[in-house]
Each structure stands twice: as structure tokens, then as C-alpha cells.
Scaffold this motif. Structure first.
Motif, PDB file in Angstrom:
ATOM      1  N   UNK B 177      42.190  43.548 139.190  1.00 22.89           N
ATOM      2  CA  UNK B 177      43.739  43.673 138.938  1.00 22.89           C
ATOM      3  C   UNK B 177      43.782  42.757 137.919  1.00 22.89           C
ATOM      4  N   UNK B 178      44.790  43.111 137.345  1.00 23.96           N
ATOM      5  CA  UNK B 178      44.739  41.388 136.610  1.00 23.96           C
ATOM      6  C   UNK B 178      46.013  40.731 136.397  1.00 23.96           C
ATOM      7  N   UNK B 179      45.930  39.823 136.871  1.00 27.51           N
ATOM      8  CA  UNK B 179      47.157  38.948 137.248  1.00 27.51           C
ATOM      9  C   UNK B 179      47.497  37.594 136.599  1.00 27.51           C
ATOM     10  N   UNK B 180      48.481  38.052 135.837  1.00 22.91           N
ATOM     11  CA  UNK B 180      48.927  36.698 134.958  1.00 22.91           C
ATOM     12  C   UNK B 180      49.402  35.837 135.245  1.00 22.91           C
ATOM     13  N   UNK B 181      48.670  34.416 135.346  1.00 25.21           N
ATOM     14  CA  UNK B 181      49.590  33.585 136.360  1.00 25.21           C
ATOM     15  C   UNK B 181      50.567  32.705 134.909  1.00 25.21           C
ATOM     16  N   UNK B 182      51.719  32.024 135.117  1.00 26.49           N
ATOM     17  CA  UNK B 182      52.595  31.603 135.310  1.00 26.49           C
ATOM     18  C   UNK B 182      53.344  32.742 133.689  1.00 26.49           C
ATOM     19  N   UNK B 183      53.066  33.915 133.791  1.00 24.99           N
ATOM     20  CA  UNK B 183      53.655  34.590 133.414  1.00 24.99           C
ATOM     21  C   UNK B 183      55.093  34.942 132.519  1.00 24.99           C
ATOM     22  N   UNK B 184      56.316  34.808 133.944  1.00 22.88           N
ATOM     23  CA  UNK B 184      57.515  35.345 134.394  1.00 22.88           C
ATOM     24  C   UNK B 184      57.778  34.913 134.111  1.00 22.88           C
ATOM     25  N   UNK B 185      56.903  33.186 134.324  1.00 26.74           N
ATOM     26  CA  UNK B 185      58.433  31.499 134.043  1.00 26.74           C
ATOM     27  C   UNK B 185      58.314  31.123 132.278  1.00 26.74           C
ATOM     28  N   UNK B 186      57.475  31.951 131.781  1.00 30.08           N
ATOM     29  CA  UNK B 186      56.829  31.719 130.593  1.00 30.08           C
ATOM     30  C   UNK B 186      58.109  32.128 129.753  1.00 30.08           C
ATOM     31  N   UNK B 187      58.197  31.004 128.322  1.00 34.80           N
ATOM     32  CA  UNK B 187      59.347  31.535 127.344  1.00 34.80           C
ATOM     33  C   UNK B 187      58.389  31.401 125.576  1.00 34.80           C
ATOM     34  N   UNK B 188      59.049  32.162 125.022  1.00 37.33           N
ATOM     35  CA  UNK B 188      58.504  32.529 123.516  1.00 37.33           C
ATOM     36  C   UNK B 188      58.402  30.643 123.516  1.00 37.33           C
ATOM     37  N   UNK B 189      57.116  31.351 122.479  1.00 39.22           N
ATOM     38  CA  UNK B 189      57.407  29.432 121.491  1.00 39.22           C
ATOM     39  C   UNK B 189      58.428  29.788 120.668  1.00 39.22           C
ATOM     40  N   UNK B 190      58.784  28.440 120.181  1.00 39.10           N
ATOM     41  CA  UNK B 190      60.152  28.151 119.238  1.00 39.10           C
ATOM     42  C   UNK B 190      59.433  29.172 117.704  1.00 39.10           C
ATOM     43  N   UNK B 191      60.317  30.050 117.237  1.00 35.78           N
ATOM     44  CA  UNK B 191      60.186  31.019 116.059  1.00 35.78           C
ATOM     45  C   UNK B 191      59.697  32.107 116.222  1.00 35.78           C
TER      46      UNK B 191
END
Lengths: 335, 335
Positions: B177-191
């Protein structure tokens, strides 16, 4: 033994050599100066601890006297290309690994004493087991700063970290004052006072009396322990023939108002019988005429060769210091 | 352009080459994957950002495709001698200077976007001025972890950082499995969202669809921006002839249940007309028979050579992608 960097480490090598096989039962605790320590590029650097550790662990660059042998300098080159701070500081690649390990452990909350012990497991434990302990003088942050004249500053002076003065400016301008930040609030590292209290002899190697031995003595409690211990305290003059063996140090004696002479440094440390810390003091044969002045100050004194030109010469110095600490018992009258 | 590391950086070189002098007015924003990032020895390491930066800034080791050229490895050697973590990770001395600068700035409170811009002042500004911007996909911590079978673990599986799976274990065991930790709470970087919104064309280079492009698309808001932009979105298949050009990546497609085929990856991204992100897709000439299947999925498709063997071949791929994005206007009928 109290120790600075290069001078202390070399003397320690001589001491170990002097002990030879007979010294395999000797326990040595080295209390190293940490007031030269600095943070650079986010790394905690402890030059004196590392010099002692690398020297005794056979990792030192013998020619420079500091840093790792077979060193490379790629990180330093790249940091300079990024416009990083303090490009004058000699930060070698192999050395950086030590700083990374140290910084990581400090960040994890371990005190410098424990971090140093962990690093020494690589450098000292294989050769010395538990017989050689390296302790920082304190786990607290104590930092030597130097005030220098600066006509552009409103106050006419500027205060720089010791390393900037020493390495960056090559001590080329007079040191107007030595300010040891954090010293009065520092406490000795665990083990330091006990080591002094239970020692058979305490040695002050020919390290810098201001920024190496002086800063160790300045940690509240250490001077008192030296005055209270039952062990004799013997030092070796870093001044030979009226000049400091490691030249730039003269600037610093001037800043604390001490004449550049083997006798003046002894008087600065003072006799234990008169509120000082010394029982004995070795001067170089070139300074033999100072012996009476130093003995008049209440300090037993001998003149012997004090140039650490090689390990045999240094071992002879160590033997002379131990003899001054514990004079051979008088030979029993014949018959 | 969205970008992983080596594949993305090489494609970008081809794109710049294809633009030639005509491209000096072109503004390119590279949104790089940061889910491969890791902390090692107290240093923040951003492999994909650095690969793009070093490649375009002429600092890359061309043979390896990552890290600095004329690299030395003294720090890594010493860290291993201390028993330091992750001895398998390729941490070169020159590279470490970048990580030291980055870590210092992050510790001072600057977000990764600003830290990256500061590092790019050395690598990209001299050659590209403001025309080439490198942005992390997010300033937040997003980390790809991989679950692998482990008979010794009570659960029968063990979760490791992507780098440990990829570099340490050479992806030699299946990724469960591939688990992307923190992804659902991340926001795109400015720009990032603005760059997608105002782009003339968005390119997905032949980077890994799971752990490079996939993790970028997984940052909430980025997929939506790709679906909303007026710019055509064109990708290039990293799968050629049913095999991943960079071999180990096949393990990861398996973990997300996607067949190792240029068509399956296109279908995985999906057509913009059908809830996906692609308008166009390039497959290799070896996969020409897949074109009808991909077009049937609502994605314009062409078969062209897709091996980035040299910069000319890569430039031809970039031209083909731009042509698929903006087909040449029909020639006016004669007369």
C-alpha cells in the motif's frame, strides 16, 4: 586535567606516553573548555572537546593540530557559494559529521556531557575503555566574546564571538575586553567537581590562561573545588621567554591586564595558600630566572624544557609536572 | 509543469531546449513533488526540488541523474562510522550544504516555498531570472510511506518511508500500500493554484504516476485547479512498451491497482471531460496500438518516441506535447 584545545590535547598525549604501560591503571578525567563553542549553519561546534577527542582517538590532523586528517572541504566551499555565514571558519566535511551527530542529540534533549560521552564511544572507548573520561566544563551555554575597537560603531567598540576574533580576524586587533557570556549562571557539568575532589593530582596544561583554563576556572564552583581538593594542583606555563608559545594569545592577556610572562600568569592563577589555585608551576628553562619570583608568590616552581616539539619532549614535561605534584620520597640515609 | 525528480528535471531541460531563443519570453512554473522529502541527521532533504534545481542550474551529476557533480562523500562515511541512521541514503558533501542552508531557514520559520526561492537564487536566477519558478507542491509536511510484507510484525506488514523502500530496499519487495501521510490536511503552496489557473498549458512530464505526479494531484485543491483551468493539460507516459522506463516504479502501480501500461496510466489520470485531469497524452511509438483505447477514454493521444536519451530527443518530446496541447491552426485553403 583541565584542558583547552590543541595545547591541552598535545599535553595529554605526552601524559599518556609518560604513563606508558604503568599508566594502564591510571584514570584520567579531562575537563575541557566549552567557551569557544559556537553555532554555525545550525550546527553545534565544540572545538576543544573535538580536538581532545580526535587527538587521543587518532583522528586528528597532526599538521594543523585541529580537525580531522584526510579531511575534505566540499561543504564549506558550497556554503560559501550560497553566501553562508562565517566562511572563515574551518569546517571540514568529516568534522561536520561529528557536529551533525552532536546537534541531533542536543536537539533531542541530551545534555552536552552525555552527547560527548556518546561521541567518545567511537573515539576513546576502543583505546581507553573507562580509564579516560572527557567532560565539558559545563552543560550550560557559556561563550567567550571579545570587544574590539570599531570606529564605525557609536560606542567605538564592537563585540564579536571568540572564534570570529581568533579565526576570522586572526586576533590582529587588540582585544579590549573579554566577556564570558553566561558564565556566572553556569554550573559545572556532572562529574567535574567530583573528579577534582577525588583526584590524586590536578594538572593545568599549557593552555591559554584567559580563554581556555580561565573560562573553566570561571564556572562557579570549579575554582572552589580546586582550592578545596586534597590533590596538588600543578600547572605548566604557556608563556616561554616572555612570548606565548601560541602567539596570538598575548592579545588576550593584555585584555585582562596580565603581563606576558610565565611569572605573571602564575601570579594571576595565584597560590592555593593565598586564595589562588596553584601548588606548583613549571616554567621553561629560558625563564629559569623567574623561579624565585614565583616561589616568592607561594608556588613551588621548577624550570624544565616546555616546548611540545614531539611526544617524548611532551612526556618529559608531564613527568616533571607529576614530580612537582608528588616529590619523590627522600632517599633513606645509607646504613 | 508538475514534476517529480529525475524524469521531470530531464523533461524540463528538453522543454527549455525546445523553446530555444523563442522561449526567452516563456514563463515556466515548476510545481515539484515534496512527498519524497525526509529528515535525516537533523537535515531536511527535498530530493525532487534539488534534482530540478541542480539539473537546471548545471550542478547535477549527469551520470547518476541526482545529486551534485564533483561530489565527495566524507560526511556520509563518517556518519556511518558513528553508527548513524540510514547509511543507505546517498548524502553527498556538496549536497549537504544545500540541506544545511535549507534546514537553517526552515528552523528560522520560513516556509519551504520561500526557502526554495532563496536556494534558487544561486541555481536558477543567474540563468533564468524570473522566468523560471520552482515551487514545492505544498509548504506542509506530506510524506509517502510504503507498507511492505513483514512476517516478523504482528500485523504481517511494516510501514517504511518511501526513501527507505526506494533507496534502502531498492523496492525489491512488493509495495502492499502507498500511504501519503499528511496529504489530506495539506494545502497547495502559495502560487501553485494561481500558476495552474493562469497557465497557457499544463504539462505532466513522464514522472512516476504514483509517488510523484500522484502525490501532487493528491494535495487538496490541485486536482480541482487542473480540472478548472482554461489551459490544456497534456501528459507523457512514463510507461513504454508495458514497462516503466525507470524500472522500480512498477511496484507502485501494482500497489494502487493500476496495470503497468501507458493506457492504464492515462485512464488512471482520466479525461477532463470525464472527471479526470488530462486533455492529451503522449505514448511511445512502441505503444501506438494503445492510441485508440486512450482516445476512447476521451483523451487526445499521439504516439511519438518517448525515450529521453539526450536533450534533442527530449526536446522533440516537449514539442510534441506542446503541439498536442495547441494544435497548429488548419492551413487556409489555397486561393
Amino acid at each position: 586535567m583541565l584542558s583547552g584545545g590543541v595545547g591541552g590535547a598535545r599535553f595529554l598525549q605526552g601524559l599518556l606516553h609518560a604513563q606508558g604501560a604503568a599508566g594502564t591503571d591510571t584514570e584520567i578525567t579531562v575537563v575541557a573548555n566549552t567557551a569557544d563553542d559556537l553555532w554555525l549553519h545550525g550546527l553545534k561546534i565544540c572545538p576543544d572537546l573535538d580536538t581532545v577527542m580526535y587527538t587521543l582517538g587518532e583522528g586528528i590532523d597532526h599538521e594543523r593540530g585541529w580537525g580531522r586528517r584526510d579531511e575534505t572541504w566540499s561543504v564549506k566551499e558550497e556554503l560559501a557559494a550560497y553566501g553562508g555565514e562565517a566562511p572563515w571558519f574551518g569546517l571540514g566535511d568529516r568534522d561536520i559529521a561529528t557536529h551533525l551527530m552532536r546537534t541531533r542529540m542536543l536537539d533531542a534533549g541530551y545534555p552536552l556531557t552525555q552527547v560527548t560521552a556518546a561521541l567518545c564511544e567511537r573515539w576513546l572507548t576502543p583505546g581507553f575503555g573507562d580509564r579516560l573520561r572527557l567532560l565539558p566544563m559545563s552543560d550550560d551555554r557559556v561563550e567567550t566574546h571579545i570587544a574590539v575597537a570599531d570606529d564605525d560603531a557609536p560606542s567605538g567598540r564592537r563585540v564579536v564571538h571568540f572564534q570570529e576574533y581568533w579565526v576570522g580576524m586572526h586576533a590582529a586587533v587588540p582585544a579590549e575586553a573579554v566577556i564570558v557570556v553566561g558564565q556566572e549562571k553556569a554550573t559545572p557539568a556532572p562529574g567535574v567537581l567530583e573528579a577534582i575532589e577525588t583526584a590524586d593530582v590536578v594538572l593545568l596544561p599549557p593552555s591559554n590562561p584567559v580563554v581556555s583554563v580561565g573560562t573553566i576556572l570561571g564556572v562557579p564552583g570549579i575554582r572552589e573545588a580546586l582550592r578545596a581538593t586534597t590533590a596538588p594542583v600543578v600547572g605548566l606555563s604557556p608563556i616561554v621567554g616572555g612570548a606565548h608559545v601560541r602567539g596570538m594569545a598575548e592579545q588576550l592577556l593584555g585584555a585582562i591586564g596580565v603581563e606576558v610572562s610565565a611569572a605573571a600568569v602564575a601570579e594571576h592563577y595565584g597560590a592555593r595558600s593565598r586564595d589562588g589555585v596553584l601548588d606548583g608551576w613549571l616554567v621553561d628553562t629560558a625563564d629559569a630566572e623567574l623561579v624565585p619570583r614565583i616561589e616568592a608568590a607561594g608556588i613551588a616552581c621548577r624550570a624544565v624544557p616546555l616546548m611540545m616539539t614531539d611526544v617524548d619532549a611532551t612526556a618529559a614535561m608531564a613527568r616533571a609536572a607529576l614530580e612537582l605534584a608528588a616529590p619523590a620520597p627522600p632517599t633513606r640515609p645509607a646504613g
